[in-house]
Design a protein around this motif. Sequence first.
Motif, PDB file in Angstrom:
ATOM      1  N   LEU A 157     -42.325  58.565 -64.985  1.00  0.00           N
ATOM      2  CA  LEU A 157     -42.458  59.991 -64.672  1.00  0.00           C
ATOM      3  C   LEU A 157     -41.122  60.687 -64.420  1.00  0.00           C
ATOM      4  O   LEU A 157     -40.883  61.776 -64.956  1.00  0.00           O
ATOM      5  CB  LEU A 157     -43.398  60.157 -63.484  1.00  0.00           C
ATOM      6  CG  LEU A 157     -43.718  61.604 -63.082  1.00  0.00           C
ATOM      7  CD1 LEU A 157     -44.359  62.350 -64.240  1.00  0.00           C
ATOM      8  CD2 LEU A 157     -44.643  61.634 -61.871  1.00  0.00           C
ATOM      9  N   PRO A 158     -40.186  60.115 -63.635  1.00  0.00           N
ATOM     10  CA  PRO A 158     -38.885  60.806 -63.465  1.00  0.00           C
ATOM     11  C   PRO A 158     -38.159  61.009 -64.788  1.00  0.00           C
ATOM     12  O   PRO A 158     -37.586  62.079 -65.037  1.00  0.00           O
ATOM     13  CB  PRO A 158     -38.117  59.864 -62.529  1.00  0.00           C
ATOM     14  CG  PRO A 158     -39.169  59.088 -61.820  1.00  0.00           C
ATOM     15  CD  PRO A 158     -40.270  58.907 -62.794  1.00  0.00           C
ATOM     16  N   HIS A 159     -38.198  59.999 -65.654  1.00  0.00           N
ATOM     17  CA  HIS A 159     -37.540  60.145 -66.953  1.00  0.00           C
ATOM     18  C   HIS A 159     -38.255  61.168 -67.827  1.00  0.00           C
ATOM     19  O   HIS A 159     -37.618  61.901 -68.596  1.00  0.00           O
ATOM     20  CB  HIS A 159     -37.496  58.798 -67.666  1.00  0.00           C
ATOM     21  CG  HIS A 159     -36.329  57.950 -67.278  1.00  0.00           C
ATOM     22  ND1 HIS A 159     -35.035  58.271 -67.614  1.00  0.00           N
ATOM     23  CD2 HIS A 159     -36.246  56.797 -66.561  1.00  0.00           C
ATOM     24  CE1 HIS A 159     -34.210  57.339 -67.157  1.00  0.00           C
ATOM     25  NE2 HIS A 159     -34.919  56.433 -66.508  1.00  0.00           N
ATOM     26  N   ILE A 177     -39.697  63.849 -66.915  1.00  0.00           N
ATOM     27  CA  ILE A 177     -39.267  65.195 -66.507  1.00  0.00           C
ATOM     28  C   ILE A 177     -37.929  65.538 -67.153  1.00  0.00           C
ATOM     29  O   ILE A 177     -37.729  66.647 -67.681  1.00  0.00           O
ATOM     30  CB  ILE A 177     -39.183  65.276 -64.976  1.00  0.00           C
ATOM     31  CG1 ILE A 177     -40.572  65.091 -64.359  1.00  0.00           C
ATOM     32  CG2 ILE A 177     -38.580  66.607 -64.537  1.00  0.00           C
ATOM     33  CD1 ILE A 177     -40.564  65.002 -62.846  1.00  0.00           C
ATOM     34  N   VAL A 178     -37.014  64.566 -67.152  1.00  0.00           N
ATOM     35  CA  VAL A 178     -35.706  64.789 -67.787  1.00  0.00           C
ATOM     36  C   VAL A 178     -35.873  65.009 -69.288  1.00  0.00           C
ATOM     37  O   VAL A 178     -35.282  65.933 -69.875  1.00  0.00           O
ATOM     38  CB  VAL A 178     -34.766  63.604 -67.508  1.00  0.00           C
ATOM     39  CG1 VAL A 178     -33.446  63.793 -68.240  1.00  0.00           C
ATOM     40  CG2 VAL A 178     -34.528  63.451 -66.011  1.00  0.00           C
ATOM     41  N   GLY A 194     -38.449  66.145 -70.818  1.00  0.00           N
ATOM     42  CA  GLY A 194     -39.035  67.462 -71.039  1.00  0.00           C
ATOM     43  C   GLY A 194     -37.987  68.559 -71.067  1.00  0.00           C
ATOM     44  O   GLY A 194     -38.088  69.512 -71.847  1.00  0.00           O
ATOM     45  N   VAL A 195     -36.971  68.425 -70.226  1.00  0.00           N
ATOM     46  CA  VAL A 195     -35.875  69.405 -70.247  1.00  0.00           C
ATOM     47  C   VAL A 195     -35.040  69.262 -71.522  1.00  0.00           C
ATOM     48  O   VAL A 195     -34.598  70.255 -72.110  1.00  0.00           O
ATOM     49  CB  VAL A 195     -34.988  69.231 -68.998  1.00  0.00           C
ATOM     50  CG1 VAL A 195     -33.770  70.146 -69.061  1.00  0.00           C
ATOM     51  CG2 VAL A 195     -35.795  69.509 -67.736  1.00  0.00           C
TER      52      VAL A 195
END
Length: 499
Positions: free
Chosen positions: A379-381, A383-384, A386-387
């Motif tokens: 999940l943290p990756h 989000i990155v 997605g940016v």
Amino acid sequence: MTTYTPPPEPGRTASRRNRPVPLVIGILLALMGLPLLLGGLGLGWAVATQRDDDGFFSTPTEQLSTQTVALSSEVVNLGKAGPNDWWADHHPATVRLSARSEGARAVFIGIAPSADVARYLGSASYDEISDLRSDPFEYSLTRRGIGGDLSTPPTDRRFWTAQASGPGTQALTWDVKPGTYTAVVMNLDGSPGVDVDLSAGGRLGWLTPLAWSRGLLGGALILGSALLVVYGARPPGPRVPGQASPGQPPEGARPDTPVTLVGAQDPQLNRGLWLVKWFLAIPHFVVLARLWLVFAVLTVVVFFAILVTGRYPRGLFDLNVGILRWTWRVQFYATAATGTDRYPPFTLDHTDYPADLDITYPERLSRGLVLVKSWLLALPHLIVVGVLVGTWQFGDAHGIQFAVGGLIGALTLAAGLLLLFTGRYPASLFDLLVGLNRWVYRVTAYIALMTGTYPPFRLDQGPAEPHGVAATPSTPDAPSTTGFESPVEERHPRREVKA
């Protein structure tokens, strides 16, 4: 004379017979089974959560009104009755109409053959409902009849197939049968001015068996697909450790991540070619669209294979790595770096192209982590990512709009504009773009279950991986090298010895 064939060279493996037929059949079964399984699960969810206590799927209650004597539906043709209409006696569907008058008047709901309804209402004026839409709720009324009042109230007529009447909320249920029918809502006394709250519903008794059959059939096809694919893609026997090829680093100098992505910028790039590269790459986009469908299906198959065996079938692994490699070459050429003017090859294998990708094969993968790594752990990756690759839209909603593919798309556009107006592609910008793409592909490999190594939160910029293989760009006199190419195979003549 007896023919003698030399043994395989060190670092190579003896060839084995491939089993392409089970592999192809398994992939086809997965393509058929996945829609069936998802459709069965979707129907099961709808049956379990979207029906009321009586088993009906119902529309929201909406208010309808007319100044005439009745509101009628359009003519509904359910076919002609005959000896082959087996469904007429099995009641496959049931319709329910519910109505409540807004005033103190009693309401009448009826369903009857369309010809009888037209004769009864034709002596007065009534409105036919058409173009009914639910979101937002809208409908159109078409005036029918010659005007005047009804001679008798609706309850005095005997042609109604189903009817309900009285004060308060009235509900009509009817088992669908062949014929041509019209539904009518009126005041009980047949007077003009109808104002009701109306809802409709349907009950399909065969939905539950259909959901179970689709789900079980889809699951069986997926299971059979997994078994066939695992059988057809089993890796060969143990590989003989090979020495590093000329130009490749020793094992200790390999990258510290299983995903190796390289890309070498051409020293001379055409100023305006990047404007049409997306068009030139359309054949690649068409092929990749189908390859990524295969990639998604195989990832589902691999999920079950890892869950059962703890291994990623080697044949499927090589195929999915090839799809990622092909994608990176096309992105490097046209959409995510524009680092070369050399047209990408149509192949899954390593070539001398200035961009390449490889992933170290994992001998074992965790059976438990496969359940959570692609969504929870990543999940943290995500989000990155997605940016980096999510769509950014700019412009007025009622004016000019344009979109770019995240930070990578915006930087690639900036690099193209700099190249167009200045003739220069800053090396620092190119290194940053390759590093961002490297991050995306590391995460892609992890969520696609191709590695058990968690991607580092680290931006490794530049054309080569840290401690990895350095790529060299294409030149007019020499092709590029990425360090992944297989050395040229030496052909040994067949030696003959006397028996």
